[in-house]
Scaffold this motif. Structure first.
Motif, mmCIF file in Angstrom:
data_model
loop_
_atom_site.group_PDB
_atom_site.id
_atom_site.type_symbol
_atom_site.label_atom_id
_atom_site.label_comp_id
_atom_site.label_asym_id
_atom_site.label_seq_id
_atom_site.Cartn_x
_atom_site.Cartn_y
_atom_site.Cartn_z
ATOM 1 N N TRP A 16 0.816 -1.214 0.000
ATOM 2 C CA TRP A 16 0.000 0.000 0.000
ATOM 3 C C TRP A 16 0.851 1.265 0.000
ATOM 4 C CZ3 TRP A 16 -4.590 -1.051 3.920
ATOM 5 C CH2 TRP A 16 -5.397 -2.072 3.386
ATOM 6 N N ARG A 17 2.134 1.129 0.239
ATOM 7 C CA ARG A 17 3.013 2.307 0.238
ATOM 8 C C ARG A 17 3.209 2.860 -1.168
ATOM 9 N NH1 ARG A 17 5.293 2.930 5.081
ATOM 10 N NH2 ARG A 17 5.107 1.172 6.536
ATOM 11 N N THR A 18 2.918 2.040 -2.164
ATOM 12 C CA THR A 18 3.082 2.449 -3.559
ATOM 13 C C THR A 18 1.724 2.680 -4.192
ATOM 14 O OG1 THR A 18 5.101 1.113 -3.718
ATOM 15 C CG2 THR A 18 4.086 1.831 -5.783
ATOM 16 N N ARG A 19 1.585 3.788 -4.886
ATOM 17 C CA ARG A 19 0.320 4.104 -5.540
ATOM 18 C C ARG A 19 0.069 3.162 -6.703
ATOM 19 N NH1 ARG A 19 -1.090 9.631 -8.921
ATOM 20 N NH2 ARG A 19 -3.356 9.266 -9.127
ATOM 21 N N ASP A 20 -1.132 2.601 -6.751
ATOM 22 C CA ASP A 20 -1.532 1.714 -7.843
ATOM 23 C C ASP A 20 -2.200 2.571 -8.917
ATOM 24 O OD1 ASP A 20 -2.460 -0.202 -9.556
ATOM 25 O OD2 ASP A 20 -3.413 -1.445 -8.012
ATOM 26 N N LEU A 21 -1.477 2.856 -9.988
ATOM 27 C CA LEU A 21 -1.989 3.736 -11.034
ATOM 28 C C LEU A 21 -3.067 3.067 -11.877
ATOM 29 C CD1 LEU A 21 1.375 5.314 -12.246
ATOM 30 C CD2 LEU A 21 -0.316 6.315 -10.701
ATOM 31 N N ASP A 22 -3.164 1.741 -11.803
ATOM 32 C CA ASP A 22 -4.154 1.024 -12.612
ATOM 33 C C ASP A 22 -5.535 0.978 -11.969
ATOM 34 O OD1 ASP A 22 -2.229 0.422 -14.567
ATOM 35 O OD2 ASP A 22 -1.581 -1.375 -13.483
ATOM 36 N N VAL A 23 -5.618 1.328 -10.687
ATOM 37 C CA VAL A 23 -6.900 1.255 -9.975
ATOM 38 C C VAL A 23 -7.213 2.630 -9.385
ATOM 39 C CG1 VAL A 23 -8.245 0.085 -8.186
ATOM 40 C CG2 VAL A 23 -6.439 -1.157 -9.410
ATOM 41 N N PRO A 24 -8.085 3.408 -10.016
ATOM 42 C CA PRO A 24 -8.428 4.724 -9.477
ATOM 43 C C PRO A 24 -9.314 4.606 -8.254
ATOM 44 C CG PRO A 24 -9.785 4.248 -11.386
ATOM 45 C CD PRO A 24 -8.804 3.105 -11.270
ATOM 46 N N PRO A 25 -9.386 5.651 -7.421
ATOM 47 C CA PRO A 25 -10.291 5.619 -6.260
ATOM 48 C C PRO A 25 -11.738 5.456 -6.700
ATOM 49 C CG PRO A 25 -8.742 7.458 -6.102
ATOM 50 C CD PRO A 25 -8.604 6.900 -7.484
ATOM 51 N N SER A 26 -12.481 4.688 -5.941
ATOM 52 C CA SER A 26 -13.886 4.463 -6.274
ATOM 53 C C SER A 26 -14.755 5.598 -5.738
ATOM 54 C CB SER A 26 -14.353 3.133 -5.677
ATOM 55 O OG SER A 26 -15.746 2.988 -5.822
ATOM 56 N N PRO A 27 -15.811 5.988 -6.462
ATOM 57 C CA PRO A 27 -16.733 7.002 -5.941
ATOM 58 C C PRO A 27 -17.651 6.466 -4.847
ATOM 59 C CG PRO A 27 -17.509 6.208 -8.058
ATOM 60 C CD PRO A 27 -16.163 5.576 -7.836
ATOM 61 N N LEU A 28 -17.631 5.155 -4.633
ATOM 62 C CA LEU A 28 -18.450 4.529 -3.596
ATOM 63 C C LEU A 28 -17.554 3.803 -2.602
ATOM 64 C CD1 LEU A 28 -21.331 2.920 -5.718
ATOM 65 C CD2 LEU A 28 -21.424 5.064 -4.448
ATOM 66 N N LEU A 29 -17.956 3.805 -1.347
ATOM 67 C CA LEU A 29 -17.268 3.031 -0.319
ATOM 68 C C LEU A 29 -18.243 2.029 0.282
ATOM 69 C CD1 LEU A 29 -15.212 5.708 1.701
ATOM 70 C CD2 LEU A 29 -14.346 4.053 0.042
ATOM 71 N N GLY B 81 -22.475 -10.444 17.057
ATOM 72 C CA GLY B 81 -23.225 -11.377 16.228
ATOM 73 C C GLY B 81 -24.031 -10.726 15.122
ATOM 74 N N ARG B 82 -23.982 -9.418 15.000
ATOM 75 C CA ARG B 82 -24.700 -8.715 13.939
ATOM 76 C C ARG B 82 -23.751 -8.298 12.837
ATOM 77 N NH1 ARG B 82 -29.854 -6.825 15.054
ATOM 78 N NH2 ARG B 82 -30.544 -6.987 17.223
ATOM 79 N N GLU B 83 -24.243 -8.331 11.621
ATOM 80 C CA GLU B 83 -23.476 -7.822 10.483
ATOM 81 C C GLU B 83 -24.284 -6.715 9.818
ATOM 82 O OE1 GLU B 83 -20.820 -10.307 7.893
ATOM 83 O OE2 GLU B 83 -22.364 -9.823 6.395
ATOM 84 N N LEU B 84 -23.697 -5.540 9.753
ATOM 85 C CA LEU B 84 -24.339 -4.370 9.169
ATOM 86 C C LEU B 84 -23.566 -3.960 7.927
ATOM 87 C CD1 LEU B 84 -24.773 -2.317 12.480
ATOM 88 C CD2 LEU B 84 -26.381 -3.961 11.458
ATOM 89 N N ARG B 85 -24.287 -3.804 6.830
ATOM 90 C CA ARG B 85 -23.650 -3.521 5.545
ATOM 91 C C ARG B 85 -24.165 -2.197 4.995
ATOM 92 N NH1 ARG B 85 -21.443 -8.267 3.561
ATOM 93 N NH2 ARG B 85 -21.454 -7.441 1.454
ATOM 94 N N PHE B 86 -23.215 -1.294 4.667
ATOM 95 C CA PHE B 86 -23.552 0.019 4.127
ATOM 96 C C PHE B 86 -22.723 0.304 2.876
ATOM 97 C CE2 PHE B 86 -24.246 0.425 8.721
ATOM 98 C CZ PHE B 86 -25.501 1.016 8.783
ATOM 99 N N PHE B 87 -23.298 1.098 1.962
ATOM 100 C CA PHE B 87 -22.487 1.716 0.926
ATOM 101 C C PHE B 87 -22.667 3.224 1.046
ATOM 102 C CE2 PHE B 87 -26.556 1.461 -1.312
ATOM 103 C CZ PHE B 87 -26.614 2.648 -2.019
ATOM 104 N N SER B 88 -21.621 3.970 0.709
ATOM 105 C CA SER B 88 -21.618 5.415 0.910
ATOM 106 C C SER B 88 -21.559 6.158 -0.407
ATOM 107 C CB SER B 88 -20.415 5.838 1.774
ATOM 108 O OG SER B 88 -20.452 5.223 3.038
ATOM 109 N N THR B 89 -22.303 7.257 -0.477
ATOM 110 C CA THR B 89 -22.215 8.180 -1.601
ATOM 111 C C THR B 89 -21.721 9.524 -1.068
ATOM 112 O OG1 THR B 89 -24.489 8.976 -1.365
ATOM 113 C CG2 THR B 89 -24.135 7.054 -2.783
ATOM 114 N N PHE C 221 -25.952 4.207 3.079
ATOM 115 C CA PHE C 221 -27.215 3.546 2.783
ATOM 116 C C PHE C 221 -27.129 2.062 3.145
ATOM 117 C CE2 PHE C 221 -27.069 7.222 0.048
ATOM 118 C CZ PHE C 221 -28.372 7.698 0.030
ATOM 119 N N PRO C 222 -28.175 1.507 3.750
ATOM 120 C CA PRO C 222 -28.151 0.069 4.072
ATOM 121 C C PRO C 222 -28.177 -0.768 2.797
ATOM 122 C CG PRO C 222 -30.334 0.983 4.471
ATOM 123 C CD PRO C 222 -29.449 2.141 4.153
#
Length: 290
Positions: free
Chosen positions: A210-223, A231-239, A260-261
Protein backbone atom coordinates in the motif's frame (compact mmCIF):
# COMPACT_ATOMS: atom_id res chain seq x y z
CA UNK A 1 -25.26 17.68 15.47
CA UNK A 2 -21.53 18.14 16.19
CA UNK A 3 -19.24 20.64 14.56
CA UNK A 4 -15.62 21.71 14.49
CA UNK A 5 -14.07 25.13 13.93
CA UNK A 6 -12.76 25.95 10.48
CA UNK A 7 -9.10 25.63 9.54
CA UNK A 8 -6.80 28.60 9.36
CA UNK A 9 -5.43 29.32 5.87
CA UNK A 10 -2.05 27.75 5.19
CA UNK A 11 0.80 30.07 4.29
CA UNK A 12 3.28 29.04 1.61
CA UNK A 13 6.84 28.28 2.66
CA UNK A 14 8.96 31.47 2.75
CA UNK A 15 11.40 30.00 0.20
CA UNK A 16 8.65 28.96 -2.20
CA UNK A 17 8.05 31.06 -5.29
CA UNK A 18 5.39 30.86 -7.90
CA UNK A 19 7.57 29.14 -10.52
CA UNK A 20 8.43 26.26 -8.18
CA UNK A 21 4.78 25.80 -7.28
CA UNK A 22 3.75 25.70 -10.92
CA UNK A 23 6.46 23.14 -11.74
CA UNK A 24 5.29 21.02 -8.81
CA UNK A 25 1.69 21.11 -9.97
CA UNK A 26 2.65 20.45 -13.59
CA UNK A 27 4.68 17.41 -12.50
CA UNK A 28 1.71 16.15 -10.46
CA UNK A 29 -0.44 16.35 -13.60
CA UNK A 30 2.32 14.57 -15.58
CA UNK A 31 2.43 17.38 -18.12
CA UNK A 32 5.35 18.63 -20.12
CA UNK A 33 5.85 22.37 -20.37
CA UNK A 34 4.27 22.21 -23.81
CA UNK A 35 1.23 20.35 -22.45
CA UNK A 36 0.79 22.96 -19.74
CA UNK A 37 1.30 25.87 -22.12
CA UNK A 38 -1.30 24.53 -24.53
CA UNK A 39 -3.84 23.97 -21.76
CA UNK A 40 -3.24 27.45 -20.36
CA UNK A 41 -3.24 29.16 -23.75
CA UNK A 42 0.25 30.67 -23.42
CA UNK A 43 3.53 30.12 -25.21
CA UNK A 44 5.88 27.44 -23.91
CA UNK A 45 8.64 30.10 -23.87
CA UNK A 46 6.66 32.38 -21.56
CA UNK A 47 5.75 29.47 -19.29
CA UNK A 48 9.42 28.50 -19.09
CA UNK A 49 10.30 32.02 -18.01
CA UNK A 50 7.62 31.93 -15.31
CA UNK A 51 8.71 28.54 -13.99
CA UNK A 52 12.35 29.60 -13.78
CA UNK A 53 11.52 32.91 -12.15
CA UNK A 54 12.68 35.04 -15.08
CA UNK A 55 9.16 36.43 -15.62
CA UNK A 56 6.62 37.61 -13.04
CA UNK A 57 3.08 36.54 -14.08
CA UNK A 58 0.14 38.86 -13.60
CA UNK A 59 -2.72 38.02 -11.29
CA UNK A 60 -4.95 37.12 -14.25
CA UNK A 61 -2.24 34.91 -15.72
CA UNK A 62 -1.91 33.04 -12.42
CA UNK A 63 -5.65 32.44 -12.33
CA UNK A 64 -5.45 31.13 -15.89
CA UNK A 65 -2.69 28.73 -14.84
CA UNK A 66 -4.79 27.64 -11.85
CA UNK A 67 -7.80 26.97 -14.10
CA UNK A 68 -5.67 24.87 -16.44
CA UNK A 69 -4.32 22.85 -13.52
CA UNK A 70 -7.80 22.52 -11.95
CA UNK A 71 -6.40 23.64 -8.61
CA UNK A 72 -8.65 23.70 -5.51
CA UNK A 73 -9.49 27.17 -4.23
CA UNK A 74 -7.17 26.84 -1.21
CA UNK A 75 -4.25 26.08 -3.50
CA UNK A 76 -5.13 28.98 -5.80
CA UNK A 77 -4.87 31.29 -2.83
CA UNK A 78 -1.49 29.76 -1.99
CA UNK A 79 -0.31 30.35 -5.56
CA UNK A 80 -1.44 33.98 -5.52
CA UNK A 81 0.18 34.59 -2.14
CA UNK A 82 3.45 33.08 -3.34
CA UNK A 83 3.46 35.59 -6.20
CA UNK A 84 2.81 38.50 -3.84
CA UNK A 85 -0.91 38.94 -4.52
CA UNK A 86 -3.81 38.93 -2.08
CA UNK A 87 -5.88 35.72 -1.92
CA UNK A 88 -8.80 35.59 -4.34
CA UNK A 89 -11.18 33.27 -2.51
CA UNK A 90 -12.65 33.78 0.98
CA UNK A 91 -12.53 31.14 3.71
CA UNK A 92 -15.73 31.57 5.66
CA UNK A 93 -16.68 29.21 8.48
CA UNK A 94 -19.85 27.19 7.89
CA UNK A 95 -21.17 28.63 11.16
CA UNK A 96 -20.90 32.20 9.82
CA UNK A 97 -24.00 34.19 8.93
CA UNK A 98 -23.02 34.23 5.26
CA UNK A 99 -23.48 30.44 5.12
CA UNK A 100 -26.73 30.28 7.11
CA UNK A 101 -28.66 29.01 4.08
CA UNK A 102 -26.01 26.39 3.31
CA UNK A 103 -25.98 25.27 6.92
CA UNK A 104 -29.77 24.84 6.90
CA UNK A 105 -29.51 22.77 3.73
CA UNK A 106 -26.81 20.57 5.28
CA UNK A 107 -28.84 20.11 8.47
CA UNK A 108 -31.85 19.15 6.37
CA UNK A 109 -29.91 16.55 4.37
CA UNK A 110 -28.45 15.00 7.52
CA UNK A 111 -31.84 14.94 9.25
CA UNK A 112 -33.67 13.49 6.25
CA UNK A 113 -31.16 10.64 6.05
CA UNK A 114 -32.24 9.35 9.46
CA UNK A 115 -32.12 6.66 10.74
CA UNK A 116 -29.08 5.94 8.57
CA UNK A 117 -25.64 7.47 9.16
CA UNK A 118 -24.63 10.68 7.40
CA UNK A 119 -21.88 13.17 8.12
CA UNK A 120 -20.01 16.12 6.70
CA UNK A 121 -16.31 15.56 6.07
CA UNK A 122 -13.66 17.99 4.85
CA UNK A 123 -11.06 17.10 2.24
CA UNK A 124 -8.70 15.89 4.97
CA UNK A 125 -11.32 13.39 6.24
CA UNK A 126 -12.08 15.33 9.42
CA UNK A 127 -15.69 14.90 10.54
CA UNK A 128 -17.30 18.33 10.78
CA UNK A 129 -20.90 17.31 11.49
CA UNK A 130 -22.76 14.03 12.01
CA UNK A 131 -26.41 13.07 12.29
CA UNK A 132 -27.82 10.98 15.11
CA UNK A 133 -27.81 7.86 12.94
CA UNK A 134 -24.03 8.11 12.63
CA UNK A 135 -23.67 8.71 16.36
CA UNK A 136 -25.84 5.66 17.19
CA UNK A 137 -23.94 3.32 14.85
CA UNK A 138 -20.62 4.64 16.17
CA UNK A 139 -21.72 4.07 19.77
CA UNK A 140 -22.85 0.52 18.92
CA UNK A 141 -19.54 -0.40 17.25
CA UNK A 142 -17.48 1.25 20.02
CA UNK A 143 -19.52 -0.23 22.91
CA UNK A 144 -20.58 3.26 23.91
CA UNK A 145 -17.02 4.61 24.03
CA UNK A 146 -16.30 7.82 22.15
CA UNK A 147 -13.82 7.57 19.31
CA UNK A 148 -10.34 8.86 20.09
CA UNK A 149 -10.26 10.53 16.68
CA UNK A 150 -12.34 13.02 14.71
CA UNK A 151 -10.61 11.90 11.52
CA UNK A 152 -12.05 8.98 9.53
CA UNK A 153 -8.63 7.74 8.38
CA UNK A 154 -7.49 7.30 11.97
CA UNK A 155 -10.83 5.79 13.01
CA UNK A 156 -10.53 3.12 10.30
CA UNK A 157 -6.81 2.37 10.76
CA UNK A 158 -6.46 2.53 14.56
CA UNK A 159 -6.85 -1.03 15.97
CA UNK A 160 -8.28 0.44 19.19
CA UNK A 161 -10.96 2.42 17.38
CA UNK A 162 -13.60 1.60 14.72
CA UNK A 163 -11.24 -0.77 12.93
CA UNK A 164 -11.99 -3.57 15.38
CA UNK A 165 -15.61 -3.65 14.20
CA UNK A 166 -14.98 -3.41 10.44
CA UNK A 167 -15.43 -6.87 8.91
CA UNK A 168 -14.16 -5.84 5.46
CA UNK A 169 -11.27 -3.80 6.84
CA UNK A 170 -8.74 -4.63 4.12
CA UNK A 171 -11.22 -3.67 1.38
CA UNK A 172 -12.27 -0.40 3.05
CA UNK A 173 -8.78 0.60 4.22
CA UNK A 174 -7.30 -0.21 0.81
CA UNK A 175 -9.85 2.08 -0.83
CA UNK A 176 -9.04 4.89 1.61
CA UNK A 177 -5.34 4.43 0.85
CA UNK A 178 -6.11 4.87 -2.86
CA UNK A 179 -7.96 8.10 -2.04
CA UNK A 180 -4.99 9.34 0.00
CA UNK A 181 -2.48 8.51 -2.75
CA UNK A 182 -4.72 10.35 -5.21
CA UNK A 183 -4.95 13.39 -2.91
CA UNK A 184 -1.16 13.49 -2.50
CA UNK A 185 -0.72 13.52 -6.27
CA UNK A 186 -3.64 15.86 -6.97
CA UNK A 187 -2.68 18.55 -4.43
CA UNK A 188 1.13 18.56 -4.24
CA UNK A 189 1.36 21.80 -2.25
CA UNK A 190 -0.90 20.47 0.53
CA UNK A 191 1.17 18.58 3.15
CA UNK A 192 -1.83 17.13 5.01
CA UNK A 193 -2.67 14.21 2.66
CA UNK A 194 0.97 13.08 2.72
CA UNK A 195 1.01 13.26 6.53
CA UNK A 196 -2.27 11.33 6.73
CA UNK A 197 -0.95 8.70 4.33
CA UNK A 198 2.24 8.25 6.38
CA UNK A 199 0.23 8.01 9.61
CA UNK A 200 -2.16 5.44 8.12
CA UNK A 201 0.72 3.32 6.79
CA UNK A 202 2.37 3.39 10.23
CA UNK A 203 -0.49 1.51 11.89
CA UNK A 204 0.03 -2.24 12.49
CA UNK A 205 -1.16 -4.77 9.95
CA UNK A 206 -1.00 -2.46 6.93
CA UNK A 207 0.14 -4.37 3.79
CA UNK A 208 3.54 -3.07 2.59
CA UNK A 209 2.35 -2.81 -1.03
CA UNK A 210 0.00 0.00 0.00
CA UNK A 211 3.01 2.31 0.24
CA UNK A 212 3.08 2.45 -3.56
CA UNK A 213 0.32 4.10 -5.54
CA UNK A 214 -1.53 1.71 -7.84
CA UNK A 215 -1.99 3.74 -11.03
CA UNK A 216 -4.15 1.02 -12.61
CA UNK A 217 -6.90 1.26 -9.98
CA UNK A 218 -8.43 4.72 -9.48
CA UNK A 219 -10.29 5.62 -6.26
CA UNK A 220 -13.89 4.46 -6.27
CA UNK A 221 -16.73 7.00 -5.94
CA UNK A 222 -18.45 4.53 -3.60
CA UNK A 223 -17.27 3.03 -0.32
CA UNK A 224 -18.58 -0.23 1.12
CA UNK A 225 -18.38 -0.77 4.87
CA UNK A 226 -19.34 -3.98 6.66
CA UNK A 227 -19.52 -3.86 10.45
CA UNK A 228 -19.61 -7.01 12.57
CA UNK A 229 -20.45 -6.67 16.25
CA UNK A 230 -22.16 -8.86 18.85
CA UNK A 231 -23.23 -11.38 16.23
CA UNK A 232 -24.70 -8.72 13.94
CA UNK A 233 -23.48 -7.82 10.48
CA UNK A 234 -24.34 -4.37 9.17
CA UNK A 235 -23.65 -3.52 5.55
CA UNK A 236 -23.55 0.02 4.13
CA UNK A 237 -22.49 1.72 0.93
CA UNK A 238 -21.62 5.41 0.91
CA UNK A 239 -22.21 8.18 -1.60
CA UNK A 240 -20.55 11.61 -1.55
CA UNK A 241 -22.20 14.94 -2.29
CA UNK A 242 -20.12 18.06 -2.97
CA UNK A 243 -21.08 21.70 -3.43
CA UNK A 244 -20.95 22.63 -7.11
CA UNK A 245 -19.80 26.12 -8.13
CA UNK A 246 -18.37 26.78 -4.68
CA UNK A 247 -16.43 30.07 -4.55
CA UNK A 248 -15.46 29.74 -0.91
CA UNK A 249 -12.53 27.65 0.34
CA UNK A 250 -14.37 26.08 3.27
CA UNK A 251 -17.44 25.26 1.24
CA UNK A 252 -15.42 23.62 -1.54
CA UNK A 253 -13.60 21.51 1.05
CA UNK A 254 -16.76 19.88 2.44
CA UNK A 255 -18.59 16.83 1.21
CA UNK A 256 -21.58 15.02 2.66
CA UNK A 257 -21.24 11.27 3.04
CA UNK A 258 -24.53 9.37 3.24
CA UNK A 259 -24.45 5.70 4.23
CA UNK A 260 -27.21 3.55 2.78
CA UNK A 261 -28.15 0.07 4.07
CA UNK A 262 -27.32 -2.72 1.64
CA UNK A 263 -29.90 -5.14 3.03
CA UNK A 264 -33.11 -5.27 5.03
CA UNK A 265 -31.32 -6.50 8.16
CA UNK A 266 -29.14 -3.40 8.31
CA UNK A 267 -32.07 -1.09 7.60
CA UNK A 268 -34.15 -2.72 10.34
CA UNK A 269 -31.34 -2.47 12.90
CA UNK A 270 -30.88 1.25 12.19
CA UNK A 271 -34.59 1.73 12.86
CA UNK A 272 -34.32 -0.32 16.06
CA UNK A 273 -31.49 1.87 17.34
CA UNK A 274 -33.49 5.01 16.53
CA UNK A 275 -36.61 3.71 18.28
CA UNK A 276 -34.65 2.60 21.34
CA UNK A 277 -32.95 5.99 21.54
CA UNK A 278 -36.30 7.77 21.22
CA UNK A 279 -37.80 5.62 23.99
CA UNK A 280 -34.93 6.48 26.34
CA UNK A 281 -35.27 10.17 25.51
CA UNK A 282 -39.01 10.10 26.22
CA UNK A 283 -38.42 8.42 29.58
CA UNK A 284 -35.83 11.04 30.51
CA UNK A 285 -38.17 13.86 29.48
CA UNK A 286 -40.94 12.27 31.53
CA UNK A 287 -38.75 12.11 34.64
CA UNK A 288 -37.65 15.71 34.18
CA UNK A 289 -41.21 16.98 33.75
CA UNK A 290 -42.35 15.00 36.77
Amino acid sequence: MISLPSRSPRSPKPSAHVGALLREWRAARRWSQLDFALNAGVSARHLSYVETGKAQPSRNMLLRFADALDMPLQERNTLLTAAGFAPEYPEIALTALEHAGIRRAIDYILEQHEPYPAFVVDRHWNVQMANRGAERIGAFIMDGRPSAHRNIIHQVFDPDDMRAGVANWEELAGELIRHLHWAVAATPSDPVPRALLDEALAYPGVPPQWRTRDLDVPPSPLLTTVFRKNGRELRFFSTFTTFGFARDVNLEDQHIECCFPMDDVTAAFCRELRDASSAVQHRVEGLVSA
